[in-house]
Scaffold this active site. Structure first.
Site, PDB file in Angstrom:
ATOM      1  N   HIS A  76       0.840  -1.199   0.000  1.00 50.03           N
ATOM      2  CA  HIS A  76       0.000   0.000   0.000  1.00 50.03           C
ATOM      3  C   HIS A  76       0.878   1.253   0.000  1.00 50.03           C
ATOM      4  CE1 HIS A  76      -2.878   3.055   1.332  1.00 50.03           C
ATOM      5  NE2 HIS A  76      -2.122   3.288   2.384  1.00 50.03           N
ATOM      6  N   ASP A 105       6.985  22.701 -25.447  1.00 48.05           N
ATOM      7  CA  ASP A 105       6.943  21.341 -24.906  1.00 48.05           C
ATOM      8  C   ASP A 105       8.010  21.251 -23.823  1.00 48.05           C
ATOM      9  OD1 ASP A 105       6.879  18.426 -24.574  1.00 48.05           O
ATOM     10  OD2 ASP A 105       5.817  18.405 -26.483  1.00 48.05           O
ATOM     11  N   TRP A 141       7.401  -0.412   4.161  1.00 49.91           N
ATOM     12  CA  TRP A 141       7.935   0.258   2.970  1.00 49.91           C
ATOM     13  C   TRP A 141       9.333   0.790   3.215  1.00 49.91           C
ATOM     14  CZ3 TRP A 141       9.202   5.409   1.454  1.00 49.91           C
ATOM     15  CH2 TRP A 141       9.067   6.371   2.455  1.00 49.91           C
ATOM     16  N   SER A 168      13.394   6.581 -13.396  1.00 52.28           N
ATOM     17  CA  SER A 168      12.265   7.328 -13.947  1.00 52.28           C
ATOM     18  C   SER A 168      12.164   8.712 -13.322  1.00 52.28           C
ATOM     19  CB  SER A 168      10.963   6.547 -13.723  1.00 52.28           C
ATOM     20  OG  SER A 168       9.853   7.383 -13.915  1.00 52.28           O
ATOM     21  N   SER A 169      12.256   8.790 -11.996  1.00 49.13           N
ATOM     22  CA  SER A 169      12.026  10.106 -11.394  1.00 49.13           C
ATOM     23  C   SER A 169      13.223  11.027 -11.547  1.00 49.13           C
ATOM     24  CB  SER A 169      11.545  10.005  -9.946  1.00 49.13           C
ATOM     25  OG  SER A 169      12.315   9.116  -9.227  1.00 49.13           O
ATOM     26  N   HIS A 252      13.104  11.526   4.367  1.00 50.60           N
ATOM     27  CA  HIS A 252      12.511  12.794   4.763  1.00 50.60           C
ATOM     28  C   HIS A 252      12.348  13.757   3.588  1.00 50.60           C
ATOM     29  CE1 HIS A 252      10.765  15.646   7.439  1.00 50.60           C
ATOM     30  NE2 HIS A 252      11.371  16.529   6.678  1.00 50.60           N
ATOM     31  N   GLU A 254      11.881  12.932   0.648  1.00 53.51           N
ATOM     32  CA  GLU A 254      10.800  12.325  -0.129  1.00 53.51           C
ATOM     33  C   GLU A 254       9.426  12.858   0.307  1.00 53.51           C
ATOM     34  OE1 GLU A 254      10.575  10.399  -2.725  1.00 53.51           O
ATOM     35  OE2 GLU A 254       8.460   9.857  -2.589  1.00 53.51           O
ATOM     36  N   TYR A 256       8.792  15.766   1.253  1.00 57.66           N
ATOM     37  CA  TYR A 256       8.611  17.081   0.636  1.00 57.66           C
ATOM     38  C   TYR A 256       8.457  16.967  -0.873  1.00 57.66           C
ATOM     39  CZ  TYR A 256       9.273  18.904   5.194  1.00 57.66           C
ATOM     40  OH  TYR A 256       9.084  19.158   6.514  1.00 57.66           O
ATOM     41  N   SER A 267      -1.194  27.258  -4.053  1.00 61.69           N
ATOM     42  CA  SER A 267      -0.791  28.654  -4.236  1.00 61.69           C
ATOM     43  C   SER A 267      -1.298  29.240  -5.554  1.00 61.69           C
ATOM     44  CB  SER A 267       0.742  28.785  -4.190  1.00 61.69           C
ATOM     45  OG  SER A 267       1.235  28.290  -2.971  1.00 61.69           O
ATOM     46  N   HIS A 301      15.074  12.252  12.895  1.00 61.85           N
ATOM     47  CA  HIS A 301      13.881  12.348  13.750  1.00 61.85           C
ATOM     48  C   HIS A 301      12.945  11.156  13.523  1.00 61.85           C
ATOM     49  CE1 HIS A 301      11.811  15.160  10.575  1.00 61.85           C
ATOM     50  NE2 HIS A 301      11.748  13.903  10.204  1.00 61.85           N
ATOM     51  N   HIS A 302      13.248  10.329  12.511  1.00 61.32           N
ATOM     52  CA  HIS A 302      12.475   9.104  12.315  1.00 61.32           C
ATOM     53  C   HIS A 302      13.041   7.950  13.139  1.00 61.32           C
ATOM     54  CE1 HIS A 302      10.153  10.604   8.834  1.00 61.32           C
ATOM     55  NE2 HIS A 302      11.208  11.371   8.662  1.00 61.32           N
ATOM     56  N   THR A 327       7.437  26.700   7.000  1.00 66.75           N
ATOM     57  CA  THR A 327       6.101  26.144   6.743  1.00 66.75           C
ATOM     58  C   THR A 327       5.043  27.093   7.279  1.00 66.75           C
ATOM     59  OG1 THR A 327       7.080  23.965   7.017  1.00 66.75           O
ATOM     60  CG2 THR A 327       4.696  24.062   6.909  1.00 66.75           C
ATOM     61  N   LYS A 330       4.360  29.913   4.961  1.00 68.82           N
ATOM     62  CA  LYS A 330       3.466  29.574   3.847  1.00 68.82           C
ATOM     63  C   LYS A 330       2.004  29.575   4.285  1.00 68.82           C
ATOM     64  CE  LYS A 330       4.800  26.819   0.616  1.00 68.82           C
ATOM     65  NZ  LYS A 330       5.536  27.474  -0.463  1.00 68.82           N
ATOM     66  N   ARG A 449       1.596   0.211  15.334  1.00 70.51           N
ATOM     67  CA  ARG A 449       1.277   0.194  13.914  1.00 70.51           C
ATOM     68  C   ARG A 449       1.698  -1.158  13.324  1.00 70.51           C
ATOM     69  NH1 ARG A 449       5.843   4.129  11.146  1.00 70.51           N
ATOM     70  NH2 ARG A 449       4.806   3.440   9.249  1.00 70.51           N
TER      71      ARG A 449
END
Ligand code: CU1
Length: 530
Positions: A76, A105, A141, A168-169, A252, A254, A256, A267, A301-302, A327, A330, A449
């Site tokens: 998932h 293009d 994951w 790809s990315s 981390h 990722e 963002y 925006s 922090h993870h 943040t 914003k 979890r």
């Protein structure tokens, strides 16, 4: 499929039928393919979430065995992150960036084709692991060793999938940067770029910096498994915690990568429906860049609970707090944009407003978890699950939904069904909170979890959460109905679909062109609220 105003095709090479899609070098067609792919993955990943919520509807094991449950949580996440959200963001970028900067293009159209076509093969590879001996990846994951190293035949397929997704990315990110840096129309200076374009420049740099670290980490795991290295094995002098450092150095940023394009979309939308220019354009750009820069310095922090030195724990706590500042800038700017605006509440605006409120809830729980001493209580509980789902579902996904409704008339030349859109929004906005808010309570009460069964004390809120989940899942079918209807026909879209002030609507160069505000906006008080 028909296209509305603005569809031009300057390519010599014009394949038709299936070839139009297979060999496409057209940014709009490729954008469409990315979006359709993302939608399919959204429903596959969503079906897995439904399995998870069905199993957790009540205590005990009802529908699936624990191993399959773990496969569902792992797949998932991988599918939603890499298959749904990231391709949706790249699809929107493909569609909108060339038009927003005045380019014909993307800079590298053939590479654009390859970036997309890698994806279906990568996910066929990943999904095929469900049918392999030993089953699909089940270690989460985050793929921590040693658990993930124990995977059976699926292991090399998982690693190769990650490599393909990384290629790809990274190719997509190079293309976006090359396009924006080289193909802006005369006069489109950097500080006039629409915010969506800016958020994608920054996201693309994040991708280029973060993905190789991830690819390297999983390659090290691959050699640990097949070539007798011991990067992550204590028995051979390595350290499994090293993987966590490498993973979160990617992981981390990722987060963002997933959320910044949504920031950009919101925006664009708020000024259009508030009929005011965006408040604090330059500070928005700098805040986005600051968030991205800081995102590389907070990874641990993870992993507060792995046993870091106290100085390290304190450093990562303070660094995490620091991200709240840009943040907050914003959020402040978005609210100031709305302030005294002549607002109307069509579906894109509703999704954007819900985004501000609900993403902020996810942001605040993130701050709670960033406080080192209390994170020891939250770690690996449902509180974490509640937190990142607030950031990613009513945050990132609502941002994408807002963008889809906002730009559908531009893409198809037709208006979508506003009544169905509003139904989609309200069902989603209510059910997403029923789904995820109780998970805060469960986590604070101590529910771990990634478990298929739980103590009876957690029964009530799990049932509520599952009910919310089923409603949320079913509500998303409305989006499919709306999109198909809109592609096939409907009221013709005008050049100024949202009846905003001139220049605010499609591109929003900001500061807006001078003429935007020398004539009165087309919408008067009377029509704005009708
Ligand atoms: Cu993080």
């Amino acid at each position: 499929m028909s296209y509305g105003a603005g569809h031009d095709d300057n390519h010599d090479h014009k394949p038709t039928g299936i070839g139009r899609w297979l060999f496409s070098t057209n940014h709009k067609d490729i954008g469409t393919m990315y979006l359709i792919f993302a939608l399919i993955m959204f429903f596959i990943g969503g079906a897995m979430a439904m399995v998870i919520r069905a199993e957790l509807f009540q205590p005990g094991l009802q529908f699936v065995n624990p191993q399959f449950f773990n496969q569902m949580t792992t797949m998932h996440a991988l599918i939603m992150i890499f298959g749904a959200l990231m391709p949706a963001g790249v699809g929107l970028a493909n569609w909108m960036i060339p038009m927003m900067i005045g380019a014909p293009d993307m800079a590298l159209p053939r590479m654009n084709n390859m970036s997309f076509w890698i994806l279906p093969f990568a996910f066929i590879l990943l999904l095929s692991t469900l049918f392999m001996d030993g089953g699909a990846p089940a270690g989460g994951w985050t793929m921590y060793p040693p658990l993930t190293l124990q995977l059976g035949n699926a292991f090399p397929f998982l690693i190769f999938t990650i490599h393909l997704l990384g290629i790809s990315s990274i190719l997509g990110a190079i293309n976006i940067i090359a396009t924006i840096f080289n193909m802006r129309a005369p006069g489109m200076t950097f500080m006039r770029l629409p915010l969506f374009v800016w958020t994608w420049i920054i996201t693309a740099f994040l991708l280029i910096a973060a993905m190789p670290v991830f690819a390297g980490a999983v390659t090290m795991m691959l050699t640990d498994k097949f070539f007798d290295t011991s990067f992550f094995s204590a028995a051979g002098g390595g350290d499994p915690v090293l993987f966590q450092h490498l993973f979160w150095f990617f992981g981390h940023p990722e987060v963002y990568i997933l959320i910044l394009p949504a920031f950009g979309i919101v925006s664009q939308i708020l000024p259009t429906f508030a009929r005011k220019p965006l408040f604090g354009y330059a500070s928005m750009v700098y805040a986005t860049a600051a968030i991205a820069f800081l995102s590389f310095f907070v990874w641990a922090h993870h992993m507060f609970t792995v046993g870091m030195p106290l100085a390290g724990e304190l450093y990562f706590m303070y660094a995490t707090m620091a991200i709240a500042v840009p943040t907050g800038v914003k959020i402040f700017n978005w609210i100031a944009t709305l302030w005294k605006g002549s607002m109307t509440f069509e579906t894109p605006m509703l999704f954007s407003l819900a985004f501000i409120v609900l993403f902020t809830i996810g942001g605040f729980t993130g701050l709670m978890m960033g406080i080192t001493p209390v994170d020891f209580q939250y770690h690996d509980t449902y509180f974490i699950v509640a937190h990142f789902h607030y950031v990613l579902v009513p945050g990132a996904i609502f941002g994408v939904m807002a963008g889809i409704y906002f730009w559908l008339p531009k893409w198809t030349g037709h208006m979508y069904n506003e009544t169905l859109g509003k139904w989609h929004f309200w069902l989603s906005a209510v059910s997403v909170n029923v789904l995820f808010f109780p998970q805060h309570f469960l986590g604070l009460a101590g529910m771990p979890r990634r478990i298929p069964d739980y103590n009876v004390q957690f029964a009530d809120w799990n049932m509520v959460s599952s009910l919310g989940g089923f409603v949320f899942g079913l509500s998303q079918l409305l989006l499919v109905v709306v999109v198909i209807q809109c592609v096939r026909g409907g009221q013709k879209a005008t050049d100024q679909v949202w009846e905003g002030a001139h220049g605010l609507e499609w591109t929003l160069p900001s500061p807006p062109p001078f003429h935007s505000f020398t004539t009165p906006p087309q919408v008067t008080e009377a029509t704005a609220h009708s």
